[in-house]
Design an enzyme around this catalytic site. Structure first.
Site, mmCIF file in Angstrom:
data_model
loop_
_atom_site.group_PDB
_atom_site.id
_atom_site.type_symbol
_atom_site.label_atom_id
_atom_site.label_comp_id
_atom_site.label_asym_id
_atom_site.label_seq_id
_atom_site.Cartn_x
_atom_site.Cartn_y
_atom_site.Cartn_z
ATOM 1 N N LEU A 90 30.738 90.095 68.462
ATOM 2 C CA LEU A 90 31.182 88.780 68.906
ATOM 3 C C LEU A 90 32.540 88.589 68.241
ATOM 4 O O LEU A 90 32.629 88.362 67.041
ATOM 5 C CB LEU A 90 30.178 87.712 68.461
ATOM 6 C CG LEU A 90 30.463 86.262 68.855
ATOM 7 C CD1 LEU A 90 30.509 86.088 70.358
ATOM 8 C CD2 LEU A 90 29.412 85.342 68.250
ATOM 9 N N SER A 91 33.597 88.710 69.033
ATOM 10 C CA SER A 91 34.949 88.790 68.477
ATOM 11 C C SER A 91 35.296 87.561 67.656
ATOM 12 O O SER A 91 34.789 86.462 67.888
ATOM 13 C CB SER A 91 35.971 88.948 69.604
ATOM 14 O OG SER A 91 35.728 90.128 70.335
ATOM 15 N N CYS A 92 36.183 87.756 66.675
ATOM 16 C CA CYS A 92 36.574 86.652 65.806
ATOM 17 C C CYS A 92 37.256 85.559 66.628
ATOM 18 O O CYS A 92 38.000 85.827 67.568
ATOM 19 C CB CYS A 92 37.468 87.139 64.677
ATOM 20 S SG CYS A 92 38.997 87.911 65.174
#
Length: 373
Positions: A90-92
Site C-alpha cells: 500500500l504505497s506511501c
C-alpha cells in the site's frame, strides 16, 4: 467508514504541516478523506524487523496494524512478501498524492492504471475521473481479486483485469491518462501507443524518481520532466541481479586500491546528486553508512564489479575496487560531470520516449546532455 479516524487525522495533519496537499488539486485530499487507506489494506501486513519480514495481523494486533497503514507519509505498508522480498505494498501516502497531482486528471477522462495492488490508488482515480472511466491491470490474480472486492465495498467502479502491464490494455484504449504504480527503467512503447495525442503518462522511473510525459500531437513520441522522488518496487519479474554487496565481491582481493579524496556526505544526503548518478550509472547500486571511523560507501553492479570506499581511523578514506569495471572511477567521473554541469537538480532532468529509442536528458530536451536508456 474507517474506524481509524484518529490515525487518519494525524497522518493528514503531518501532510498539511509539510505542505504536501496540493492546493491546485483539492480533489486529491477530498478523495483521500473519502477513501481511507485501511479500507484497502489486507488483514495481514508485513513489517521488516531488521532481518526478515514478520506478519502483523489486524485481528491480533490492531494497533500495530494501524501504525503500518497510517505511519509516516513516506512509509509504505507491505501487503505481500514473495520469496522473502516485499512484492506488493500500500504505497506511501505522500508519493501517491504527489503522483496524482502530476497526472493532471480531469473528470470524464479515460485512465489506465498499471499495477492495481490493493486498489486504493484506482479508487482515488475513479473518484476524480468518474464511474467506469478507470481500467486497472494487475499481473497477480490473487491481488486482482482482493482489489476487486475492496473496490466494490468502497463503491468505486473500476474495471480490474489480470495481465502484464507492460502491454498496457488495448481493449479499452485510447486513454487520456496512464499511471503506473511500479517502477520501470524503460517506458513501454505500448503505453504511448494507447494514448490520445496530448495525453499524460506518470510513472516511477529508475526506482528513484517519477516522471510525467506528454504524448506528442502525432503520437510518435512522449517527453516530459521528472516530478519528484518516488521509490517504488520494480516490474514483477525484473531481474535485479545480485542484491548483496558481499555476493558480488565474493572472496577475491581488490584489483585496485588508492586514496579517495572526496567527502562522502553528499553521496548520502544530496538527492539531486544521487539522482544524477542514477541517470549516469543506471545499473550501479550505491549504499552509504557510518561507522566509528566515518562514512563508508559500497557500490556494485549486481553482477561482478564492486567498489568500497572505506573510512580509516586516521580520517582518510581508501577506495578498493574489483571486477571487470572500476566503479569508484566511474562514480568519480559521473560526479565530476554533474558538478561541471552546474549541479542540476532532479527537476532539471527529463525523459523522451520514441518507438525505437528513449533517453534521459538534463535541462533541455533538444540541446541538453543525453543518456541513452
Amino acid at each position: 467508514m474507517s474506524e481509524f479516524g484518529e490515525q487518519r487525522r494525524r497522518l493528514a495533519g503531518v501532510m498539511e504541516r509539510r505542505g504536501a496537499w496540493p492546493a491546485r488539486s483539492a480533489w486529491i485530499r477530498e478523495a483521500v478523506d473519502a477513501l481511507p487507506r485501511d479500507l484497502f489494506a489486507p488483514d495481514r501486513l508485513w513489517r521488516w524487523n531488521g532481518k526478515t519480514y514478520a506478519p502483523v495481523d489486524r485481528e491480533t494486533d490492531a494497533g500495530q496494524w494501524a501504525a503500518e497503514v497510517y505511519g509516516d507519509p513516506d512509509a509504505a505498508a507491505v501487503t505481500q512478501v514473495t520469496d522473502g522480498r516485499a512484492s506488493s505494498s500500500l504505497s506511501c501516502q505522500a508519493v501517491v498524492v504527489d503522483m496524482l497531482e502530476s497526472l493532471h486528471l480531469e473528470t470524464g477522462q479515460r485512465v489506465l492504471e498499471l499495477g492495481t495492488g490493493t486498489g486504493w490508488n484506482a479508487a482515488l482515480l475513479a473518484r476524480r475521473a468518474g464511474p467506469g472511466q478507470v481500467t486497472s491491470v494487475e499481473v497477480d490474480p490473487e491481488l486482482a481479486a482482493g482489489a476487486r472486492q475492496s473496490l466494490q465495498s468502497a463503491g468505486a467502479h473500476v474495471a480490474v483485469t489480470v495481465g502484464d502491464g507492460t502491454a498496457g490494455w488495448p481493449p479499452s484504449a485510447p486513454y487520456d491518462r496512464v499511471i503506473s504504480t511500479y517502477a520501470v527503467d524503460r517506458i513501454p512503447w505500448a503505453w504511448v501507443a494507447q494514448m490520445r495525442p496530448g495525453g499524460r503518462i506518470v510513472t516511477p522511473w529508475g526506482r528513484l524518481g517519477h516522471v510525467a510525459l506528454t504524448v506528442a500531437d502525432d503520437g510518435q513520441s512522449a517527453t516530459g520532466w521528472v516530478q519528484g522522488l518516488a521509490q517504488f518496487m520494480p516490474t514483477r519479474g525484473t531481474d535485479t541481479g545480485l542484491d548483496d554487496f558481499s555476493q558480488v565481491r565474493g572472496d577475491g582481493t581488490a584489483a585496485d586500491e588508492h586514496p579517495w579524496e572526496r567527502e562522502l556526505a553528499p553521496l548520502r544526503d544530496d538527492w539531486h546528486l544521487r539522482f544524477a548518478l542514477r541517470v549516469a550509472l543506471p545499473d550501479v547500486r550505491i549504499t552509504v553508512a557510518a561507522d566509528e571511523d566515518g562514512l563508508n560507501a559500497r557500490l556494485h553492479d549486481g553482477t561482478a564489479s564492486w567498489a568500497a570506499l572505506s573510512a580509516l581511523p586516521d580520517g582518510k578514506t581508501l577506495a578498493r575496487q574489483g571486477g571487470p569495471r572500476r566503479l569508484a572511477d566511474e562514480l568519480e567521473e559521473a560526479w565530476d560531470t554533474w558538478l561541471e554541469g552546474g549541479r542540476p537538480e532532479l527537476y532539471d532532468y527529463g525523459l523522451t520516449v520514441e518507438p525505437e529509442r528513449q533517453y534521459a536528458w538534463a535541462q533541455d530536451a533538444a540541446t541538453g546532455p543525453r543518456w541513452t536508456l
